[in-house]
Design a protein around this motif. Structure first.
Motif, mmCIF file in Angstrom:
data_model
loop_
_atom_site.group_PDB
_atom_site.id
_atom_site.type_symbol
_atom_site.label_atom_id
_atom_site.label_comp_id
_atom_site.label_asym_id
_atom_site.label_seq_id
_atom_site.Cartn_x
_atom_site.Cartn_y
_atom_site.Cartn_z
ATOM 1 N N LEU A 281 1.103 -46.689 -18.777
ATOM 2 C CA LEU A 281 2.487 -46.821 -18.320
ATOM 3 C C LEU A 281 3.480 -46.704 -19.464
ATOM 4 N N THR A 282 3.024 -46.912 -20.701
ATOM 5 C CA THR A 282 3.939 -46.781 -21.836
ATOM 6 C C THR A 282 3.830 -45.426 -22.511
ATOM 7 N N GLY A 283 2.735 -44.667 -22.274
ATOM 8 C CA GLY A 283 2.472 -43.550 -23.164
ATOM 9 C C GLY A 283 2.157 -44.160 -24.518
ATOM 10 N N PRO A 284 2.642 -43.562 -25.612
ATOM 11 C CA PRO A 284 2.476 -44.225 -26.905
ATOM 12 C C PRO A 284 3.398 -45.441 -26.966
ATOM 13 N N GLY A 285 2.825 -46.621 -26.886
ATOM 14 C CA GLY A 285 3.631 -47.831 -26.881
ATOM 15 C C GLY A 285 2.801 -49.031 -26.486
ATOM 16 N N TYR A 286 3.467 -50.146 -26.212
ATOM 17 C CA TYR A 286 2.742 -51.373 -25.898
ATOM 18 C C TYR A 286 3.682 -52.379 -25.233
ATOM 19 N N PHE A 287 3.064 -53.390 -24.604
ATOM 20 C CA PHE A 287 3.772 -54.535 -24.036
ATOM 21 C C PHE A 287 3.463 -55.764 -24.890
ATOM 22 N N GLY B 297 6.219 -72.744 -20.947
ATOM 23 C CA GLY B 297 5.856 -71.350 -20.697
ATOM 24 C C GLY B 297 7.012 -70.396 -20.928
ATOM 25 N N ILE B 298 7.849 -70.692 -21.939
ATOM 26 C CA ILE B 298 8.987 -69.818 -22.249
ATOM 27 C C ILE B 298 8.508 -68.720 -23.191
ATOM 28 N N CYS B 299 8.644 -67.477 -22.755
ATOM 29 C CA CYS B 299 8.094 -66.358 -23.517
ATOM 30 C C CYS B 299 9.100 -65.230 -23.682
ATOM 31 N N ASN B 300 9.011 -64.587 -24.837
ATOM 32 C CA ASN B 300 9.693 -63.323 -25.077
ATOM 33 C C ASN B 300 8.752 -62.239 -24.555
ATOM 34 N N VAL B 301 9.216 -61.473 -23.580
ATOM 35 C CA VAL B 301 8.387 -60.465 -22.920
ATOM 36 C C VAL B 301 9.055 -59.112 -23.113
ATOM 37 N N GLY B 302 8.280 -58.117 -23.553
ATOM 38 C CA GLY B 302 8.934 -56.847 -23.805
ATOM 39 C C GLY B 302 8.005 -55.663 -23.765
ATOM 40 N N VAL B 303 8.606 -54.498 -23.948
ATOM 41 C CA VAL B 303 7.874 -53.236 -23.959
ATOM 42 C C VAL B 303 8.514 -52.321 -24.992
ATOM 43 N N MET B 304 7.679 -51.579 -25.722
ATOM 44 C CA MET B 304 8.137 -50.636 -26.738
ATOM 45 C C MET B 304 7.475 -49.292 -26.490
ATOM 46 N N VAL B 305 8.264 -48.215 -26.504
ATOM 47 C CA VAL B 305 7.708 -46.878 -26.294
ATOM 48 C C VAL B 305 8.181 -45.943 -27.394
ATOM 49 N N ASN B 306 7.368 -44.914 -27.643
ATOM 50 C CA ASN B 306 7.673 -43.919 -28.666
ATOM 51 C C ASN B 306 7.830 -42.547 -28.014
ATOM 52 N N ASP B 307 8.436 -42.531 -26.837
ATOM 53 C CA ASP B 307 8.567 -41.286 -26.078
ATOM 54 C C ASP B 307 9.951 -41.260 -25.442
ATOM 55 N N LEU B 308 10.883 -40.579 -26.092
ATOM 56 C CA LEU B 308 12.272 -40.569 -25.636
ATOM 57 C C LEU B 308 12.406 -39.946 -24.255
ATOM 58 N N ASP B 309 11.647 -38.875 -23.990
ATOM 59 C CA ASP B 309 11.733 -38.215 -22.685
ATOM 60 C C ASP B 309 11.220 -39.126 -21.572
ATOM 61 N N ALA B 310 10.081 -39.792 -21.836
ATOM 62 C CA ALA B 310 9.531 -40.705 -20.831
ATOM 63 C C ALA B 310 10.480 -41.875 -20.593
ATOM 64 N N TYR B 311 11.138 -42.324 -21.654
ATOM 65 C CA TYR B 311 12.092 -43.427 -21.530
ATOM 66 C C TYR B 311 13.235 -43.051 -20.592
ATOM 67 N N ARG B 312 13.676 -41.812 -20.691
ATOM 68 C CA ARG B 312 14.780 -41.362 -19.837
ATOM 69 C C ARG B 312 14.357 -41.261 -18.373
ATOM 70 N N GLN B 313 13.059 -41.055 -18.136
ATOM 71 C CA GLN B 313 12.582 -40.836 -16.776
ATOM 72 C C GLN B 313 12.316 -42.136 -16.011
#
Length: 393
Positions: free
Chosen positions: A207-213, A226-242
Motif C-alpha cells: 500500500l505504500t510502494g517504497p515506504g512504511y507505516f 495508548g497514545i501513539c504517533n501514527v504515520g506513513v511515509m512514501v517515496n513515490d510522488l506520483d502514487a502520493y498524488r493518486q
C-alpha cells in the motif's frame, strides 16, 4: 529601525537553530535567535528522539526534562505485508515535537542566547556579496538586524536558501509523510510495560510502494493511555498524488489482523498533518560569505532512517564550531566557513554524485519492496545466524 550588531543571528528556533544557539551562547558568543511562531508550537514529525540528538541534549543539560516527558522505546516490532513479524533492539525517546522544540529553545536561552518569538525574517542583507544581517518584521515594525554571521535554519525548502539560490529540490530523493495522534491504541503489555519500557511498530506493505507505516507510543502517558504517533511515509510522488496517505493507513490497519487489533478501540485525537522532506543533502550549499545553512534547510536527513533530528543537531554543533573558528581567524568568508563546517561535520566526502543518488533510490525501492521485506523479517525471526549477522551492522 537598525538594531546593534550581534556576533551571530540564527533564523529559526527549531532543533538545529536552538542547539546551535545554545552551543554558541555557552561559548560566550552574542547570539540572537529568531522564531516566526510563538512556543509552544507543533510540527508534523515522527517524534522519535534518537541517540544523536539525545547526546547533544545531554551535553547542554536538557535530557532530564526530555526524559520526564517521553515514552522510552526499547524495541521495534517489524511487521511485513503478510503479517510476519520480528522484534529488534532499538532505543529512542518519544516526546511530542512541540515539547522538544520548547525544551531546546529554553535551553538556548538558559545558556545566554536571546530569543525573539513572532519575528518574521523577510530577507537577507548583503554588502559586497557578503551576508551581513537580516530584515525582519517584529512587533509591527520593520527592523534591520546586523551580525557577523547569519545561520540559516528556517526549515525544509528554506525560503532564505532559495533567495540565495542554494536550495534545490530533487524529486528522486523526495519523501512525503503524514502523521496523526491516536489514543486507546491496544499495545502489547508484555512489551509496553511502563513509560520507560515500551516498543514501537514499523510496518511494510504494498500500500505504500517504497515506504512504511509506524506506530510509536509518545509522551509520558503513551503506554498508560495508548497514545501513539501514527504515520506513513512514501517515496513515490506520483502514487502520493493518486491516493492520500490516511486512506493507505486505514487500509493497512484493516489488512493485517494484528494491526487491526491494535486499533479496535483507538480514536484519532489530532488532524492528519505532514509534508515533504529531502532524503539526501544533494545540491545544497552549506556555507557562503557570512552565512551557514543547517538542519532541514541544508536538506540534512539520514538516508533511509529519516532521523532528521540527529542530523540537525550534528550540523548545529558543527556550525557553532565553524563560527568560533572563523571568529578566531577573523575570516567569515564562504571558503573558510565551508572548510571549518565540513571539518567539524566530517562531511568532506559528502558530495553525492547523481549515480550514487540513483543507487540509493534503487536500494530504497528494494528495501521497501513488500516481498523482499517479508522474507527479511521472516529470516530475522527464524534464522539465528542471519539475525546475528544483520543486527550487528
Amino acid at each position: 529601525m537598525i538594531i546593534a550588531e550581534r556576533d551571530v543571528i540564527i533564523v529559526g528556533a527549531g532543533p538545529a537553530g536552538s542547539i546551535c544557539a545554545a552551543y554558541l551562547a555557552k561559548a560566550g558568543v552574542d547570539v540572537l535567535l529568531l522564531e516566526k511562531d510563538i512556543f509552544p508550537r507543533d510540527k508534523a514529525c515522527g517524534d522519535m528522539e534518537c541517540e544523536g540528538i539525545v547526546s547533544h541534549m545531554g551535553a547542554l543539560g536538557a535530557v532530564e526534562e526530555l526524559d520526564a516527558l517521553s515514552t522510552c522505546i526499547r524495541n521495534l516490532k517489524l511487521i511485513s505485508n503478510r503479517g510476519n513479524e520480528t522484534l529488534i533492539p532499538f532505543e529512542c525517546y518519544c516526546a511530542p515535537r512541540y515539547e522538544l522544540d520548547r525544551i531546546l529553545s529554553e535551553t538556548a536561552v538558559k545558556h545566554g542566547a536571546e530569543l525573539r518569538q513572532s519575528c518574521t525574517v523577510t530577507g537577507l542583507i548583503t554588502e559586497n556579496g557578503t551576508v551581513t544581517g537580516v530584515r525582519a518584521k517584529y512587533k509591527g515594525e520593520d527592523v534591520t538586524l546586523k551580525s557577523r554571521i547569519v545561520m540559516i535554519a528556517d526549515g525544509a525548502f528554506s525560503s532564505l536558501g532559495k533567495s540565495l539560490g542554494i536550495a534545490h529540490e530533487k524529486p528522486y530523493s523526495m519523501w512525503i509523510g503524514e502523521r496523526a495522534y491516536f489514543k486507546n491504541v491496544n499495545l502489547d503489555r508484555s512489551l509496553a510495560k511502563d513509560q520507560y519500557n515500551a516498543y514501537g511498530v514499523f510496518g511494510f506493505s504494498e500500500l505504500t510502494g517504497p515506504g512504511y507505516f509506524w506506530v510509536m507510543p509518545v509522551g509520558r502517558d503513551g503506554v498508560r493511555d495508548g497514545i501513539c504517533n501514527v504515520g506513513v511515509m512514501v517515496n513515490d510522488l506520483d502514487a502520493y498524488r493518486q491516493a492520500d496517505l490516511q486512506e493507505r493507513f486505514y487500509k493497512w490497519s484493516g489488512s493485517i489482523p494484528k494491526i487491526g487489533e491494535m486499533f479496535e478501540r483507538a480514536v484519532r485525537i489530532s488532524p492528519w498533518e505532514g509534508g515533504r522532506m529531502n532524503d539526501i543533502s544533494q545540491g545544497v550549499q552549506k556555507a557562503g560569505d557570512g552565512y551557514m545553512v543547517i538542519g532541514d534547510a541544508a536538506a540534512l536527513t539520514m538516508p533511509l532512517v529519516h532521523d532528521g533530528l540527529s542530523a540537525a543537531a550534528d550540523s548545529a554543533k558543527a556550525a557553532a564550531l565553524a563560527a568560533l573558528g572563523a571568529f578566531m581567524a577573523g575570516d567569515v568568508s564562504g571558503e573558510n566557513l565551508m572548510n571549518e563546517y565540513m571539518r567539524a561535520y566530517k562531511m568532506k566526502s559528502e558530495r553525492v554524485t547523481t549515480e550514487q543518488l540513483k543507487l540509493k533510490r534503487l536500494l530504497m525501492e528494494s528495501m521497501h519492496d513488500p516481498s523482499v521485506m517479508d522474507k527479511t523479517i521472516e529470516l530475522l525471526e527464524t534464522d539465528p545466524i542471519y539475525r546475528k549477522s544483520h543486527l550487528k551492522r
